[in-house]
Scaffold this active site. Structure first.
Site, PDB file in Angstrom:
ATOM      1  N   PRO A   1       0.827  -0.651  -0.014  1.00  0.00           N
ATOM      2  CA  PRO A   1      -0.361  -0.289   0.232  1.00  0.00           C
ATOM      3  C   PRO A   1       0.877   1.503   0.347  1.00  0.00           C
ATOM      4  O   PRO A   1       1.641   1.247   0.363  1.00  0.00           O
ATOM      5  CB  PRO A   1      -0.796   0.086   0.951  1.00  0.00           C
ATOM      6  CG  PRO A   1      -0.580  -1.750   2.126  1.00  0.00           C
ATOM      7  CD  PRO A   1       0.581  -2.190   0.996  1.00  0.00           C
ATOM      8  N   GLU A   2       0.166   1.663  -0.764  1.00  0.00           N
ATOM      9  CA  GLU A   2       1.025   3.578  -0.607  1.00  0.00           C
ATOM     10  C   GLU A   2       0.237   4.517   0.135  1.00  0.00           C
ATOM     11  O   GLU A   2      -0.618   4.125   0.982  1.00  0.00           O
ATOM     12  CB  GLU A   2       0.615   4.359  -1.979  1.00  0.00           C
ATOM     13  CG  GLU A   2       1.088   3.842  -3.349  1.00  0.00           C
ATOM     14  CD  GLU A   2       2.767   3.163  -4.202  1.00  0.00           C
ATOM     15  OE1 GLU A   2       2.910   4.690  -3.740  1.00  0.00           O
ATOM     16  OE2 GLU A   2       3.322   2.911  -4.307  1.00  0.00           O
TER      17      GLU A   2
ATOM     18  N   LYS B   1       2.704   5.529   6.382  1.00  0.00           N
ATOM     19  CA  LYS B   1       2.353   3.813   6.051  1.00  0.00           C
ATOM     20  C   LYS B   1       1.397   3.409   7.165  1.00  0.00           C
ATOM     21  O   LYS B   1       1.212   2.327   7.302  1.00  0.00           O
ATOM     22  CB  LYS B   1       2.870   2.767   5.088  1.00  0.00           C
ATOM     23  CG  LYS B   1       3.314   4.175   3.853  1.00  0.00           C
ATOM     24  CD  LYS B   1       3.645   2.921   2.787  1.00  0.00           C
ATOM     25  CE  LYS B   1       4.754   3.643   1.866  1.00  0.00           C
ATOM     26  NZ  LYS B   1       5.933   2.580   1.214  1.00  0.00           N
TER      27      LYS B   1
ATOM     28  N   ASN C   1       6.100   2.765  -4.307  1.00  0.00           N
ATOM     29  CA  ASN C   1       6.424   1.975  -5.356  1.00  0.00           C
ATOM     30  C   ASN C   1       5.917   2.473  -7.032  1.00  0.00           C
ATOM     31  O   ASN C   1       6.229   2.919  -7.936  1.00  0.00           O
ATOM     32  CB  ASN C   1       6.602   0.371  -5.833  1.00  0.00           C
ATOM     33  CG  ASN C   1       7.985  -0.220  -6.284  1.00  0.00           C
ATOM     34  OD1 ASN C   1       8.489   0.792  -6.505  1.00  0.00           O
ATOM     35  ND2 ASN C   1       7.879  -0.771  -7.518  1.00  0.00           N
TER      36      ASN C   1
ATOM     37  N   ARG D   1      13.572  -3.679  -5.356  1.00  0.00           N
ATOM     38  CA  ARG D   1      11.709  -3.159  -6.066  1.00  0.00           C
ATOM     39  C   ARG D   1      12.377  -3.104  -7.673  1.00  0.00           C
ATOM     40  O   ARG D   1      13.571  -2.135  -7.730  1.00  0.00           O
ATOM     41  CB  ARG D   1      10.930  -1.573  -4.963  1.00  0.00           C
ATOM     42  CG  ARG D   1      11.283  -1.962  -4.017  1.00  0.00           C
ATOM     43  CD  ARG D   1      10.111  -2.753  -2.651  1.00  0.00           C
ATOM     44  NE  ARG D   1       8.450  -2.388  -3.357  1.00  0.00           N
ATOM     45  CZ  ARG D   1       8.084  -2.373  -3.524  1.00  0.00           C
ATOM     46  NH1 ARG D   1       8.128  -1.050  -1.965  1.00  0.00           N
ATOM     47  NH2 ARG D   1       6.746  -2.043  -3.245  1.00  0.00           N
TER      48      ARG D   1
END
Ligand SMILES: [Zn+2]
Length: 260
Positions: free
Chosen positions: A2-3, A51, A165, A250
């Site tokens: 999740p962002e 987050k 990301n 990532r």
């Protein structure tokens, strides 16, 4: 993963459902909290920090959770069937007379006194969607490590909190810089920070994460998860590669023509 905008929206929904109401039942399915029972306490507020989520209850107690890769919170009416995954993936249940908040696959679940919240979130840089968002401080922190790759620096929550990301890839595209650019070579860091902040702001009220302005399937992102497909702006094949050191590496996506 999740962002920040996803966590912000989850926090707002949980706040709307729980705040001001007494907990009628709680169930912590993590070993260190297995015997804890918070029933009788009132949830005063739920806030996001980057987050992280902080559930504040009376008597200055805070429940801290983090989503990491695939954690999530679901809200159900009592009696409604839970749909967030198998029972063994449930980590926390917080129940009021009107709602059941169910936390799935949360790798971080801890209780701490309110005055020690800084131990959980004090390391975070300015929170893009927080009440005290400070873009100048974010730029200052990014600039402090000029040899770092931009993509890596944007993901580091100690620099600024909230970018994952998706928004890393899309912010870099929108400012025309490869995620491999040295931070010290970025001509205008404030513009990068501003672009990322505007993307999170624009998406915070919905579950969708649209960075192109085009909500059609397959057209919502410029480069994110478009490796090998034509850049939506110039048609060049979008590149992708792992960036960073395991286990924190990532996949980065970028257009070799649009992003130098
Ligand atoms: Zn392009």
């Amino acid at each position: 993963m999740p962002e920040g905008d996803t966590v912000w929206l989850a926090g707002r929904r949980l706040h709307d459902a729980l705040a001001g109401h007494a907990l009628t039942r709680t169930d912590f399915r993590v070993p260190q909290l297995a015997t804890v029972d918070l029933s009788g306490r009132t949830v005063t507020e739920v806030v996001s920090r980057g987050k992280h989520l902080l559930f504040r209850a009376d008597d200055d107690l805070t429940l801290h959770t983090h989503f990491r890769m695939d954690g999530t919170w679901h809200l159900y009416r009592p009696g409604e069937r839970w749909r967030g995954g198998p029972q063994w993936q449930v980590r926390v249940l917080l129940e009021t007379a009107r709602w059941q908040a169910v936390g799935y696959r949360l790798p971080v679940v801890e209780l701490l006194p309110r005055d020690r919240e800084h131990e959980a979130v004090g390391h975070l840089g300015p929170d893009i969607l927080g009440p005290d968002w400070d873009p100048e401080e974010a730029v200052r922190r990014l600039a402090a490590d000029p040899d770092r790759e931009l993509g890596q620096a944007l993901l580091d929550q100690r620099n600024l909190a909230g970018i994952g990301n998706v928004y890393k890839a899309e912010s870099c595209f929108l400012v025309g810089l490869s995620p491999w650019t040295r931070v010290g070579d970025v001509p205008d860091l404030a513009a990068v920070v501003d672009r990322a902040a505007r993307l999170l702001q624009a998406n915070k009220n919905t579950a969708a994460q649209v960075t192109t302005g085009d909500t059609r399937r397959g057209r919502q992102h410029w480069v994110f998860e478009r490796g090998g497909r034509p850049c939506l702006r110039c048609g060049t094949a979008v590149a992708s590669a792992r960036q960073g050191d395991p286990p924190y590496d990532r996949i980065s996506y970028w257009c070799p023509a649009c992003q130098r």
